[in-house]
Design a protein around this motif. Structure first.
Motif, PDB file in Angstrom:
ATOM      1  N   ALA A 422     -27.990  -4.414 -55.257  1.00 40.22           N
ATOM      2  CA  ALA A 422     -28.551  -4.551 -56.829  1.00 40.22           C
ATOM      3  C   ALA A 422     -27.588  -4.770 -57.643  1.00 40.22           C
ATOM      4  O   ALA A 422     -27.687  -5.032 -58.782  1.00 40.22           O
ATOM      5  N   GLY A 423     -26.225  -4.405 -57.259  1.00 37.05           N
ATOM      6  CA  GLY A 423     -25.227  -4.905 -58.156  1.00 37.05           C
ATOM      7  C   GLY A 423     -24.258  -3.804 -58.773  1.00 37.05           C
ATOM      8  O   GLY A 423     -23.442  -3.821 -59.454  1.00 37.05           O
ATOM      9  N   GLU A 424     -24.937  -2.402 -58.220  1.00 39.13           N
ATOM     10  CA  GLU A 424     -24.250  -1.111 -58.978  1.00 39.13           C
ATOM     11  C   GLU A 424     -22.703  -1.113 -58.290  1.00 39.13           C
ATOM     12  O   GLU A 424     -22.833  -1.320 -57.127  1.00 39.13           O
ATOM     13  N   MET A 425     -22.050  -0.407 -59.103  1.00 34.47           N
ATOM     14  CA  MET A 425     -20.600  -0.296 -58.308  1.00 34.47           C
ATOM     15  C   MET A 425     -19.986   1.094 -59.017  1.00 34.47           C
ATOM     16  O   MET A 425     -20.182   1.157 -60.251  1.00 34.47           O
ATOM     17  N   ALA A 426     -19.400   1.838 -58.451  1.00 31.39           N
ATOM     18  CA  ALA A 426     -18.784   3.135 -58.775  1.00 31.39           C
ATOM     19  C   ALA A 426     -17.625   3.549 -57.835  1.00 31.39           C
ATOM     20  O   ALA A 426     -17.602   2.978 -56.815  1.00 31.39           O
ATOM     21  N   ILE A 427     -16.775   4.171 -58.593  1.00 30.11           N
ATOM     22  CA  ILE A 427     -15.616   4.543 -57.986  1.00 30.11           C
ATOM     23  C   ILE A 427     -15.527   5.874 -57.965  1.00 30.11           C
ATOM     24  O   ILE A 427     -15.625   6.477 -58.859  1.00 30.11           O
ATOM     25  N   ALA A 428     -15.412   6.650 -56.946  1.00 25.76           N
ATOM     26  CA  ALA A 428     -15.400   8.095 -56.757  1.00 25.76           C
ATOM     27  C   ALA A 428     -13.978   8.584 -56.896  1.00 25.76           C
ATOM     28  O   ALA A 428     -12.986   8.455 -56.256  1.00 25.76           O
ATOM     29  N   ASP A 429     -13.686   9.062 -58.209  1.00 21.81           N
ATOM     30  CA  ASP A 429     -12.222   9.553 -58.718  1.00 21.81           C
ATOM     31  C   ASP A 429     -11.797  10.735 -58.225  1.00 21.81           C
ATOM     32  O   ASP A 429     -11.737  11.809 -59.047  1.00 21.81           O
ATOM     33  N   VAL A 430     -12.187  11.136 -56.799  1.00 22.23           N
ATOM     34  CA  VAL A 430     -11.452  12.543 -56.208  1.00 22.23           C
ATOM     35  C   VAL A 430     -10.949  12.408 -54.862  1.00 22.23           C
ATOM     36  O   VAL A 430     -10.860  11.320 -54.491  1.00 22.23           O
ATOM     37  N   GLY A 431     -10.521  13.326 -54.374  1.00 15.44           N
ATOM     38  CA  GLY A 431     -10.015  13.565 -53.191  1.00 15.44           C
ATOM     39  C   GLY A 431      -8.329  13.251 -53.086  1.00 15.44           C
ATOM     40  O   GLY A 431      -7.738  13.363 -54.284  1.00 15.44           O
ATOM     41  N   ASN A 432      -7.634  13.370 -52.028  1.00 17.50           N
ATOM     42  CA  ASN A 432      -6.182  13.276 -51.727  1.00 17.50           C
ATOM     43  C   ASN A 432      -5.900  13.038 -50.429  1.00 17.50           C
ATOM     44  O   ASN A 432      -6.693  12.815 -49.726  1.00 17.50           O
ATOM     45  N   ALA A 433      -4.612  12.871 -50.155  1.00 17.45           N
ATOM     46  CA  ALA A 433      -3.989  12.487 -48.992  1.00 17.45           C
ATOM     47  C   ALA A 433      -4.305  13.314 -47.744  1.00 17.45           C
ATOM     48  O   ALA A 433      -4.365  12.970 -46.517  1.00 17.45           O
ATOM     49  N   GLY A 434      -4.728  14.766 -47.952  1.00 18.16           N
ATOM     50  CA  GLY A 434      -5.268  15.581 -47.017  1.00 18.16           C
ATOM     51  C   GLY A 434      -6.526  15.008 -46.239  1.00 18.16           C
ATOM     52  O   GLY A 434      -6.588  15.463 -44.975  1.00 18.16           O
ATOM     53  N   MET A 435      -6.945  14.090 -46.902  1.00 19.03           N
ATOM     54  CA  MET A 435      -8.429  13.670 -46.210  1.00 19.03           C
ATOM     55  C   MET A 435      -7.935  12.653 -44.930  1.00 19.03           C
ATOM     56  O   MET A 435      -8.949  12.126 -44.410  1.00 19.03           O
ATOM     57  N   ALA A 436      -6.827  12.050 -44.948  1.00 17.48           N
ATOM     58  CA  ALA A 436      -6.375  11.249 -44.015  1.00 17.48           C
ATOM     59  C   ALA A 436      -6.115  11.748 -42.694  1.00 17.48           C
ATOM     60  O   ALA A 436      -5.176  12.032 -42.084  1.00 17.48           O
ATOM     61  N   THR A 437      -7.457  12.309 -42.160  1.00 15.39           N
ATOM     62  CA  THR A 437      -7.461  13.242 -40.845  1.00 15.39           C
ATOM     63  C   THR A 437      -8.830  12.791 -40.108  1.00 15.39           C
ATOM     64  O   THR A 437      -9.762  12.587 -40.939  1.00 15.39           O
TER      65      THR A 437
END
Length: 507
Positions: A422-437
């Motif tokens: 439908a055209g909605e767009m959001a950016i989740a401005d959270v998280g960190n490099a520890g999630m690269a697992t």
């Protein structure tokens, strides 16, 4: 004057994000609404730069300001004049361009010279010591690698011992999409103006933006009346999706979720998805998996209802469930393919991840009742392009996936994107490099599926799920750091973010 508590408060960032092509129009219309000129707006930007640097680094006396041949450089000239009048030792190094300096930047440069300042050429030797470097070289119009004279200054700034403060955007970072086609400033702090740009929040942004600050230049009230095409979400907005539960609610009110996957040898993936769904508040969670996984899953998490995946069990579960999640550990054997074919016939809300996405890439379809959650490699297979093409424009990739496959897309990565057809767009401005697992995506699938069963639309569940997931990882990193973080470590913090009223009480 802004104090440090205000500067370091992430909630001071707006929740709206504007595409780069809209920024110039926002500036003109905003200035007109306030009855001021664009030069007055530039003066405000230069003053905001000076005040932020002064607040962050009050002890820094020797300022080196790098100015480009554009309006970003004009902001730098104004900051230089204010710093000089405040008793700072100011050195300005400026790049020359093939075209005339823009009118507003010319006025700023002339005001700097009239105040007794000097302008040094780009190849001028730098002062032996500088306490702070202000990057006002390249602005939001950049869409290619910086030219040689800019690249040399960028590399020299990065090699210096002094911290770098970037004006509007780190030079070399593409504001439209967060790519870095060449040399890029590694800033300790970035102060952006008027509106947040996508490139500050996704792609390579976290490698070079540092602490992000925002200043509306007095356009706050006017901007509040404008509708931005993109949103920025962090943990502070979770209350809009996750109100406190009614005291009389029961498990049937909170969603019945079936999770399908976990072929032989992949019990871990489906277990993490199932537990994540429970931890995010699902009322009932049924797992259909390989027969070898049933006993280990029941032993590890007895709150899950675990069955061997069979035609009969799948038919019953699909009829029973409010929401379907398929993919974690599914594999690509006939066992998983047959299950996916049955799931395709359901009109209930569903989420596809992992091997379900790999199978979707082989035999694509389009539907509105689905969330897909690819990482860049899976997105590349879904769009039949290279992973580097996905990373070269993550916003375009998310939109293309939504257009091709329908429903809602979660393009995972630093600055996860959520897009709908439908055209909605959001950016989740959270998280960190520890999630690269391994396993983080399995946990996210469980959270989003769980929230979808709790009366949220697919888009709302995707947004809230991504934010809660990333915010939990941030909370873990604050206690333990990022290296060595496990996906299941998030469970100890997830409670806080799926029950945001607890966070409000703590504040």
């Amino acid at each position: 004057m802004t104090n440090l508590n205000q500067l370091n408060n992430p909630t001071s960032l707006p929740y709206s994000v504007w595409p780069v092509e809209a920024i110039a129009q926002l500036e003109r219309e905003g200035a007109d609404a306030l009855g001021i000129t664009l030069f007055e707006l530039m003066q405000r930007a230069g003053e905001a730069t000076f005040r932020h640097v002064q607040a962050l680094y009050p002890e820094k006396k020797r300022w080196l300001i790098l100015c480009g041949h554009g309006n970003n450089g004009g902001d730098g000239f104004i900051a230089a004049r204010l710093a000089l009048s405040a008793g700072k030792e100011v050195t300005v190094i400026a790049c020359e361009g093939s075209k005339a300096l823009p009118e507003e930047a010319t006025q700023a440069r002339d005001a700097w010279l009239a105040a007794g300042g000097e302008i040094h050429a780009a190849d001028t030797p730098w002062p032996e010591q500088s306490d702070i470097i202000i990057d006002a070289l390249l602005g939001t119009g950049l869409n290619r690698a910086p030219g040689d004279q800019y690249a040399r200054l960028i590399e020299k700034a990065n090699a210096a011992s002094a911290p770098v403060f970037a004006v509007d955007i780190p030079s070399g970072l593409v504001a439209a999409n967060g790519t870095t086609p060449g040399a890029v400033i590694n800033a300790a702090h970035t102060l952006t103006f008027i509106a947040l740009k996508p490139g500050l929040l996704t792609g390579k942004a976290r490698d070079c933006v540092g602490q992000l600050h925002f200043h509306a230049l007095g356009l706050d009230a006017w901007l509040a009346g404008q509708t931005a095409p993109m949103a920025r979400y962090d943990a502070s907005v979770l209350t809009r999706w996750l109100p406190p539960r009614k005291p009389t609610s029961h498990k049937g009110d909170h969603g019945k979720l079936v999770i399908i996957g976990g072929d032989q040898g992949t019990a871990g993936a489906i277990r993490m998805t199932g537990e994540a769904a429970l931890r995010a508040g699902a009322g009932l969670v049924r797992v259909l998996t390989h027969k070898d996984n049933v006993s280990p899953l029941l032993t590890a998490r007895p709150e899950l209802m675990v069955q061997t995946l069979s035609d009969r069990a799948l038919d019953e579960a699909l009829e029973w469930a409010d929401v379907i999640v398929i993919g974690p550990g599914l594999g690509q054997r006939d066992w998983g393919k047959d299950a996916l074919e049955k799931v395709k016939k359901s009109s209930k809300p569903m989420l596809w991840d992992a091997d379900a996405l790999n199978l979707l890439a082989i035999a694509g379809d389009k539907r509105q009742n689905r969330v897909i959650t690819p990482h860049p490699g899976e997105a590349a297979r879904l769009l039949n392009v290279k992973t580097s093409e996905i990373e070269s424009d993550r916003l375009l990739a998310a939109r293309s996936l939504a257009k091709r496959y329908g429903g809602v897309v979660v393009l995972k990565g630093a600055g996860t994107l959520i897009a709908s057809e439908a055209g909605e767009m959001a950016i989740a401005d959270v998280g960190n490099a520890g999630m690269a697992t391994g396993g983080m995506g399995d946990v996210l699938s469980g959270i989003i599926g769980s929230l979808s069963g709790q009366k949220l639309s697919l888009y709302e569940a995707a947004c809230a799920g991504c934010v809660a997931h990333g915010a939990a990882a941030e909370a873990v990193s604050q206690r333990l750091g990022t290296r060595g973080m496990l996906a299941t470590d998030l469970f100890s913090e997830l409670y806080l973010f799926v029950n945001p009223e607890i966070l409000n009480r703590k504040e």
